[in-house]
Design a protein around this motif. Sequence first.
Motif, PDB file in Angstrom:
ATOM      1  N   ASP A  82      -3.181  22.217   3.276  1.00 24.24           N
ATOM      2  CA  ASP A  82      -4.293  23.538   3.117  1.00 24.24           C
ATOM      3  C   ASP A  82      -4.696  23.450   1.419  1.00 24.24           C
ATOM      4  N   ILE A  83      -5.739  22.742   1.368  1.00 24.05           N
ATOM      5  CA  ILE A  83      -6.410  22.336   0.154  1.00 24.05           C
ATOM      6  C   ILE A  83      -7.224  23.504  -0.419  1.00 24.05           C
ATOM      7  N   SER A  84      -7.137  23.750  -1.759  1.00 23.40           N
ATOM      8  CA  SER A  84      -7.799  24.942  -2.238  1.00 23.40           C
ATOM      9  C   SER A  84      -8.938  24.486  -3.383  1.00 23.40           C
ATOM     10  N   ASP A  85      -8.713  23.011  -3.679  1.00 20.78           N
ATOM     11  CA  ASP A  85      -9.798  22.310  -4.447  1.00 20.78           C
ATOM     12  C   ASP A  85      -9.597  20.931  -4.362  1.00 20.78           C
ATOM     13  N   TYR A  86     -10.484  20.180  -3.771  1.00 19.64           N
ATOM     14  CA  TYR A  86     -10.470  18.762  -3.556  1.00 19.64           C
ATOM     15  C   TYR A  86     -10.498  17.990  -4.672  1.00 19.64           C
ATOM     16  N   TYR A  87     -10.790  18.545  -5.915  1.00 22.74           N
ATOM     17  CA  TYR A  87     -11.042  17.496  -6.984  1.00 22.74           C
ATOM     18  C   TYR A  87      -9.845  17.816  -8.080  1.00 22.74           C
ATOM     19  N   LYS A  88      -8.703  18.877  -7.671  1.00 16.95           N
ATOM     20  CA  LYS A  88      -7.667  18.700  -8.780  1.00 16.95           C
ATOM     21  C   LYS A  88      -6.369  18.583  -8.230  1.00 16.95           C
ATOM     22  N   ILE A  89      -5.558  18.003  -9.140  1.00 15.36           N
ATOM     23  CA  ILE A  89      -4.427  17.760  -8.870  1.00 15.36           C
ATOM     24  C   ILE A  89      -3.532  19.168  -8.810  1.00 15.36           C
ATOM     25  N   ALA A  90      -2.680  19.303  -7.790  1.00 17.01           N
ATOM     26  CA  ALA A  90      -1.689  20.541  -7.808  1.00 17.01           C
ATOM     27  C   ALA A  90      -0.812  20.361  -8.925  1.00 17.01           C
ATOM     28  N   PRO A  91      -0.640  21.379  -9.903  1.00 18.42           N
ATOM     29  CA  PRO A  91       0.003  21.379 -11.157  1.00 18.42           C
ATOM     30  C   PRO A  91       1.514  21.029 -10.771  1.00 18.42           C
ATOM     31  N   GLU A  92       2.147  21.544  -9.725  1.00 20.97           N
ATOM     32  CA  GLU A  92       3.326  21.136  -9.200  1.00 20.97           C
ATOM     33  C   GLU A  92       3.706  19.620  -9.419  1.00 20.97           C
ATOM     34  N   PHE A  93       2.413  18.726  -9.067  1.00 15.20           N
ATOM     35  CA  PHE A  93       2.693  17.387  -9.226  1.00 15.20           C
ATOM     36  C   PHE A  93       2.259  16.748 -10.288  1.00 15.20           C
ATOM     37  N   MET A 121       0.701  -1.139   0.061  1.00 11.04           N
ATOM     38  CA  MET A 121      -0.127  -0.012  -0.049  1.00 11.04           C
ATOM     39  C   MET A 121       0.998   1.400  -0.051  1.00 11.04           C
ATOM     40  N   VAL A 122       0.567   2.184  -0.739  1.00 10.48           N
ATOM     41  CA  VAL A 122       1.336   3.496  -0.997  1.00 10.48           C
ATOM     42  C   VAL A 122       0.530   4.359  -0.449  1.00 10.48           C
ATOM     43  N   TRP A 123       0.963   5.296   0.545  1.00 14.02           N
ATOM     44  CA  TRP A 123       0.243   6.376   1.012  1.00 14.02           C
ATOM     45  C   TRP A 123       0.970   7.711   0.540  1.00 14.02           C
ATOM     46  N   LEU A 124       0.332   8.487  -0.159  1.00 14.90           N
ATOM     47  CA  LEU A 124       0.685   9.912  -0.492  1.00 14.90           C
ATOM     48  C   LEU A 124       0.101  10.689   0.247  1.00 14.90           C
ATOM     49  N   SER A 125       1.074  11.579   0.684  1.00 17.42           N
ATOM     50  CA  SER A 125       0.626  12.966   1.454  1.00 17.42           C
ATOM     51  C   SER A 125       0.097  13.790   0.170  1.00 17.42           C
ATOM     52  N   PRO A 126      -0.671  14.982   0.742  1.00 22.78           N
ATOM     53  CA  PRO A 126      -1.823  15.552  -0.170  1.00 22.78           C
ATOM     54  C   PRO A 126      -1.178  16.013  -1.494  1.00 22.78           C
ATOM     55  N   ILE A 127      -1.988  15.597  -2.675  1.00 22.09           N
ATOM     56  CA  ILE A 127      -1.564  15.959  -4.003  1.00 22.09           C
ATOM     57  C   ILE A 127      -2.365  16.822  -4.489  1.00 22.09           C
ATOM     58  N   TYR A 128      -3.185  17.640  -3.762  1.00 18.09           N
ATOM     59  CA  TYR A 128      -4.538  18.358  -4.086  1.00 18.09           C
ATOM     60  C   TYR A 128      -3.808  19.799  -4.427  1.00 18.09           C
ATOM     61  N   ALA A 129      -4.816  20.482  -5.279  1.00 16.66           N
ATOM     62  CA  ALA A 129      -4.361  21.886  -5.520  1.00 16.66           C
ATOM     63  C   ALA A 129      -4.325  22.672  -3.953  1.00 16.66           C
ATOM     64  N   SER A 130      -3.349  23.564  -3.942  1.00 15.20           N
ATOM     65  CA  SER A 130      -3.010  23.983  -2.593  1.00 15.20           C
ATOM     66  C   SER A 130      -2.053  25.173  -2.869  1.00 15.20           C
ATOM     67  N   PRO A 131      -1.968  26.491  -2.050  1.00  9.92           N
ATOM     68  CA  PRO A 131      -0.988  27.145  -1.895  1.00  9.92           C
ATOM     69  C   PRO A 131       0.219  26.898  -1.237  1.00  9.92           C
ATOM     70  N   PHE A 132       0.240  25.538  -0.340  1.00  4.41           N
ATOM     71  CA  PHE A 132       1.516  24.934   0.345  1.00  4.41           C
ATOM     72  C   PHE A 132       1.989  25.944   1.223  1.00  4.41           C
ATOM     73  N   VAL A 133       0.836  26.425   1.950  1.00  2.00           N
ATOM     74  CA  VAL A 133       1.330  27.175   3.210  1.00  2.00           C
ATOM     75  C   VAL A 133       1.625  26.066   4.142  1.00  2.00           C
ATOM     76  N   ASP A 134       1.098  24.975   4.280  1.00  2.00           N
ATOM     77  CA  ASP A 134       1.497  23.884   5.229  1.00  2.00           C
ATOM     78  C   ASP A 134       1.740  22.873   4.334  1.00  2.00           C
ATOM     79  N   GLN A 135       2.334  22.821   3.430  1.00  2.00           N
ATOM     80  CA  GLN A 135       2.694  21.807   2.363  1.00  2.00           C
ATOM     81  C   GLN A 135       1.678  20.833   1.733  1.00  2.00           C
ATOM     82  N   GLY A 136       0.605  21.673   1.304  1.00  2.00           N
ATOM     83  CA  GLY A 136      -0.406  20.794   0.815  1.00  2.00           C
ATOM     84  C   GLY A 136      -1.633  20.247   1.699  1.00  2.00           C
TER      85      GLY A 136
END
Length: 557
Positions: free
Chosen positions: A64-75, A47-62
Amino acid sequence: MERKWWHDKIACQLYPKSYQDSDGDGIGDLKGIISRLDYLKELGIDMVWLSPIYASPFVDQGYDISDYYKIAPEFGTMEDFEELVAGLKARDMHLIMDLVLNHCSDQHEWFQKALKDPYGPYGDYFYFRKGKNGKAPSNYRSYFGGSMWEPVPGWEDLYYYHSFAREQPDLNWYNPAVTRELYQMINWWAEKGVDGFRIDAIINIQKDLSFPDYEPDGPDGLCSADVVVSHASGIGEMLEDLKKHTFALHDSFTVGEVFNGKEEELREFIGPDGHFSSIFDFSQHLLCLGKHGWYEAKPVDFKTWRSTIFASQAEVESFGRYSNIIENHDEPRGASMFLPDYGQNDAGVKMLGTVSVLLRGIPFIYQGQEIGMKNVRRTSIEEFDDISTKDQYAEALAAGLDEQEALAACNRLSRDNARTPMQWSSDKEAGFTEGTPWLAVNPDYQKTNVEAQERDPDSILHYYRKLTALRKNPAYKDTFVYGCLKPVYEETEQVMAYIREYEHQRILVMGNWGQEAAELELPGTVKEVLLSNLPDVVLDGRQLWLKSCQAVVLQME
């Protein structure tokens, strides 16, 4: 106990930003992870657990999610995500996603709409309250320092609530519109092929909505978030509703990040019909913290650490199982925390891994643990990225420490210790990126890296592969997965040892934390040496000489 699909699995947490960069921008990404799936499979990961990959300003490294349905473009893109899911399934592996449900980013459209009209429908997605006597509504201190209440721009004497950073407003779980939105989102990801979820900071969703003041516990006149959470109630009903409308529909594996839980509620959390499949055992990590901050933290005492682990194992053995960790993205490196100075070598790292992976419960390996990555020494607070570390540095200075003393506390306990880029090779930037990494690589990458350890059959990496293979071996798997755990040699000053027993099989796991060899009389006859981290296992009948930092796994008659 009913057998579940996840009981015999071994998990690995990846911190996507620091795992593997595929495009040279200095930030790890999904394509980078995809390129390393065979490596993870060979490591024995299910099992592979990924820390958040959602869209975020990354104040707290992801987180802090700004859109739960989108992948952060950085990823990467959603197509990259779908390729990752397919790649895992092709290797009979499972994806665990991080769920951040207590709060979102202040950039999320819900909060942006709430700011425009705090008394409108989106205002009730959060906690907006009037101040009290010209001050914040209550005297709560956030996890990252300062008040949990932030003034609302343009609205006189109005505040919003945030358990963490001010850019992370708490979501109102008492509003059915909010839970409907969150449940819909979780089901959407499950239907895209996600097999399970790690649930972040979930205990914080419960609130005493009267927000009373509590006794201050610091010179700032505020009360800690831990105390605030402990006074709230009703979490069980909230979590059961969450499970009923999401996880139970998909037979999802779930692991909760639960601090401040009550011992009498453990069965409700991870019993046969618990809120979650498992929760992390953080008991040993709590030993690393000071009462008022990192600056007060003492070195971890071996005997206290040993008894703490055994107590945790015992408290859930009759009804559930913990997820066991040495380290994660929020903790310093285990090899730097739980080994004595003389044991922070290859043998010691292998020993620590042995006694952890073979505990009862679900082993979680954190990226780099399998090659013995350690803490990093920074020379200035400016070299840290982590928001919590900067707060702890300020706390230490406020408590009267000088800059060097405050920095030493951060070097020891910073979350950035675990977030440095994965060390793949001795090439520039450890083979993590062709660009400039978002966080400086640990300088020890020249000697601690995957490529070098692949070539060395006696390396930590090869040992971890043997360790996971042993736990999965059909001849012993039921004992490691379903067997009870009985501590032994608790009267010794330096030995961590336990017996895993199932039906007629007994396996003794032991490690010597002492600087000198330990002579021990074994509780029976050795049938077979299953694993040792050093070349020789010195046995004479029922007498065993366990060298310093030696770990052995013995099948007993």
